[in-house]
Design a protein around this motif. Structure first.
Motif, PDB file in Angstrom:
ATOM      1  N   ASP A 146       1.013  -1.137   0.028  1.00  0.00           N
ATOM      2  CA  ASP A 146      -0.037   0.071  -0.036  1.00  0.00           C
ATOM      3  C   ASP A 146       0.959   1.146   0.010  1.00  0.00           C
ATOM      4  OD1 ASP A 146      -1.586   2.046   0.337  1.00  0.00           O
ATOM      5  OD2 ASP A 146      -2.612   1.270   2.346  1.00  0.00           O
ATOM      6  N   PHE A 147       0.939   1.954  -1.085  1.00  0.00           N
ATOM      7  CA  PHE A 147       2.038   3.009  -1.213  1.00  0.00           C
ATOM      8  C   PHE A 147       1.205   4.360  -0.634  1.00  0.00           C
ATOM      9  CE2 PHE A 147       3.317  -0.091  -4.296  1.00  0.00           C
ATOM     10  CZ  PHE A 147       4.754  -0.169  -4.187  1.00  0.00           C
ATOM     11  N   SER A 148       0.259   4.433  -0.331  1.00  0.00           N
ATOM     12  CA  SER A 148      -0.638   5.706   0.128  1.00  0.00           C
ATOM     13  C   SER A 148       0.294   6.400   0.909  1.00  0.00           C
ATOM     14  CB  SER A 148      -1.929   5.358   0.746  1.00  0.00           C
ATOM     15  OG  SER A 148      -1.872   4.693   1.807  1.00  0.00           O
ATOM     16  N   ALA A 149       0.992   5.993   1.887  1.00  0.00           N
ATOM     17  CA  ALA A 149       1.668   6.860   3.129  1.00  0.00           C
ATOM     18  C   ALA A 149       3.090   7.098   2.188  1.00  0.00           C
ATOM     19  CB  ALA A 149       1.849   6.019   4.000  1.00  0.00           C
ATOM     20  N   ALA A 150       3.317   6.173   1.530  1.00  0.00           N
ATOM     21  CA  ALA A 150       4.777   6.582   0.689  1.00  0.00           C
ATOM     22  C   ALA A 150       4.630   7.838  -0.216  1.00  0.00           C
ATOM     23  CB  ALA A 150       5.273   5.140  -0.036  1.00  0.00           C
ATOM     24  N   VAL A 151       3.574   8.000  -0.762  1.00  0.00           N
ATOM     25  CA  VAL A 151       3.248   9.026  -1.674  1.00  0.00           C
ATOM     26  C   VAL A 151       3.354  10.306  -0.951  1.00  0.00           C
ATOM     27  CG1 VAL A 151       1.677  10.254  -3.013  1.00  0.00           C
ATOM     28  CG2 VAL A 151       1.727   7.877  -3.180  1.00  0.00           C
ATOM     29  N   ASP A 152       2.954  10.552   0.174  1.00  0.00           N
ATOM     30  CA  ASP A 152       3.074  11.552   0.867  1.00  0.00           C
ATOM     31  C   ASP A 152       4.654  12.033   1.447  1.00  0.00           C
ATOM     32  OD1 ASP A 152       0.379  12.252   0.662  1.00  0.00           O
ATOM     33  OD2 ASP A 152      -0.160  11.578   2.569  1.00  0.00           O
ATOM     34  N   ILE A 153       5.229  10.948   1.790  1.00  0.00           N
ATOM     35  CA  ILE A 153       6.637  10.953   2.142  1.00  0.00           C
ATOM     36  C   ILE A 153       7.452  11.396   1.031  1.00  0.00           C
ATOM     37  CG2 ILE A 153       8.499   9.621   3.117  1.00  0.00           C
ATOM     38  CD1 ILE A 153       6.293  10.360   5.352  1.00  0.00           C
ATOM     39  N   ALA A 154       7.388  10.594   0.086  1.00  0.00           N
ATOM     40  CA  ALA A 154       8.185  10.808  -1.352  1.00  0.00           C
ATOM     41  C   ALA A 154       8.058  12.167  -1.617  1.00  0.00           C
ATOM     42  CB  ALA A 154       7.919  10.084  -2.274  1.00  0.00           C
ATOM     43  N   VAL A 155       6.761  12.932  -1.860  1.00  0.00           N
ATOM     44  CA  VAL A 155       6.611  14.170  -2.173  1.00  0.00           C
ATOM     45  C   VAL A 155       7.204  15.016  -1.364  1.00  0.00           C
ATOM     46  CG1 VAL A 155       4.994  15.864  -2.425  1.00  0.00           C
ATOM     47  CG2 VAL A 155       4.278  13.851  -3.270  1.00  0.00           C
ATOM     48  N   GLY A 156       7.339  15.256  -0.041  1.00  0.00           N
ATOM     49  CA  GLY A 156       7.989  15.934   0.825  1.00  0.00           C
ATOM     50  C   GLY A 156       9.288  15.935   0.919  1.00  0.00           C
ATOM     51  N   MET A 157       9.740  14.835   0.636  1.00  0.00           N
ATOM     52  CA  MET A 157      11.293  14.472   0.832  1.00  0.00           C
ATOM     53  C   MET A 157      11.880  15.145  -0.604  1.00  0.00           C
ATOM     54  SD  MET A 157      12.691  12.642   3.082  1.00  0.00           S
ATOM     55  CE  MET A 157      11.996  11.691   4.484  1.00  0.00           C
TER      56      MET A 157
END
Length: 268
Positions: A146-157
């Motif tokens: 489930d990449f939903s959390a990863a999306v927000d993290i990657a955008v911010g990074m």
């Protein structure tokens, strides 16, 4: 270009991975990049290249082909390693160097000594070697990601890294826990753990009675240091570890110089 003044909407992003150009994590990272800028390049291995480390191809030709999704070309597939993809992307395919390279999103964490084997991290390392700020992203699961959390993290990074300059020779290794977004405890900057993968071999025999082996095993999670990546990830934190390709043990240099070395040339 002064990265502090770079408008992200005008940035060029190179996307790569080690799970292959059709991997779901790559598609997620590509879509993330395209929400930030229109100038996105995808150069990734044609097939899965997990755990190949920083290998490069020198005895065979590298072949590149365009890959389409629903009739639209979205990237280039290379019959090589992740490091090959970055090299050929930067030196042969892109007309100008990217402002940032992102690698992943890998299935399975790249923490502790696993970093050494990781093609995901090696792609980011190659970008760093070639002067491009680079981030490796991994999700701590192999099953039904489930990449939903990863999306927000990657955008911010990505936004944060484009606005800053990393030290020369340094890349960011980011690991994201495979838990609900609301359950993530935060982002922790931490060191690489020294835990080692405990290797095991399953011995089998083929139909001709010839033995062969499947390599496997489990990661040692006994790291007691809360400031180490493997410990923080298991506790529900996104881990960010600055790593570098300089493998010199600088603290040991003076001690090593004091050893009683033989005379060169040696006495006959």
């Amino acid at each position: 270009m002064d990265r502090r003044k770079l408008d992200l909407r005008k940035a060029r992003i190179l996307v790569t991975n080690d799970d292959g150009i059709h991997a779901p994590g790559l598609k997620v990272l590509e879509r993330i990049a395209r929400t930030l800028t229109r100038d996105v390049w995808v150069v990734a291995p044609e097939t899965e290249q997990s755990a190949v480390g920083h290998a490069i191809t020198i005895a065979d030709p590298l072949r590149v082909r365009e890959v389409s999704d629903n009739g639209t070309v979205f990237g280039y597939a290379v019959n090589g390693t992740p490091a090959d993809c970055v090299k050929i992307g930067l030196k042969a395919l892109l007309t100008e160097p990217p402002d940032i390279l992102v690698s992943g999103i890998n299935l399975g964490a790249n923490v502790a000594t696993n970093i050494i084997y990781s093609g995901t991290v090696s792609a980011a390392t190659e970008g760093t070697l070639l002067g491009v700020p680079s981030i490796a992203f991994s999700l701590n699961t192999f099953i039904k990601p489930d990449f939903s959390a990863a999306v927000d993290i990657a955008v911010g990074m990505v936004k944060n890294t484009v606005g800053k300059s990393l030290p020369k020779g340094t890349l960011l290794n980011v690991n994201i826990p495979a838990i609900a977004k609301d359950d993530i405890k935060g982002i922790k900057v931490c060191r690489q753990s020294s835990c080692v993968f405990q290797v095991a071999f399953d011995k089998r025999s083929d139909l001709r009675g010839i033995d062969y082996y499947w390599q496997g095993g489990n990661m040692d999670f006994s790291e007691p240091d809360e400031n180490a990546d493997i410990h923080a990830l298991e506790k529900g934190y996104v881990t960010v570890t600055p790593i570098q390709y300089d493998l010199t043990n600088h603290s040991f240099l003076d001690d090593l110089k004091s050893w009683d070395w033989p005379t060169v040339p040696a006495d006959k």
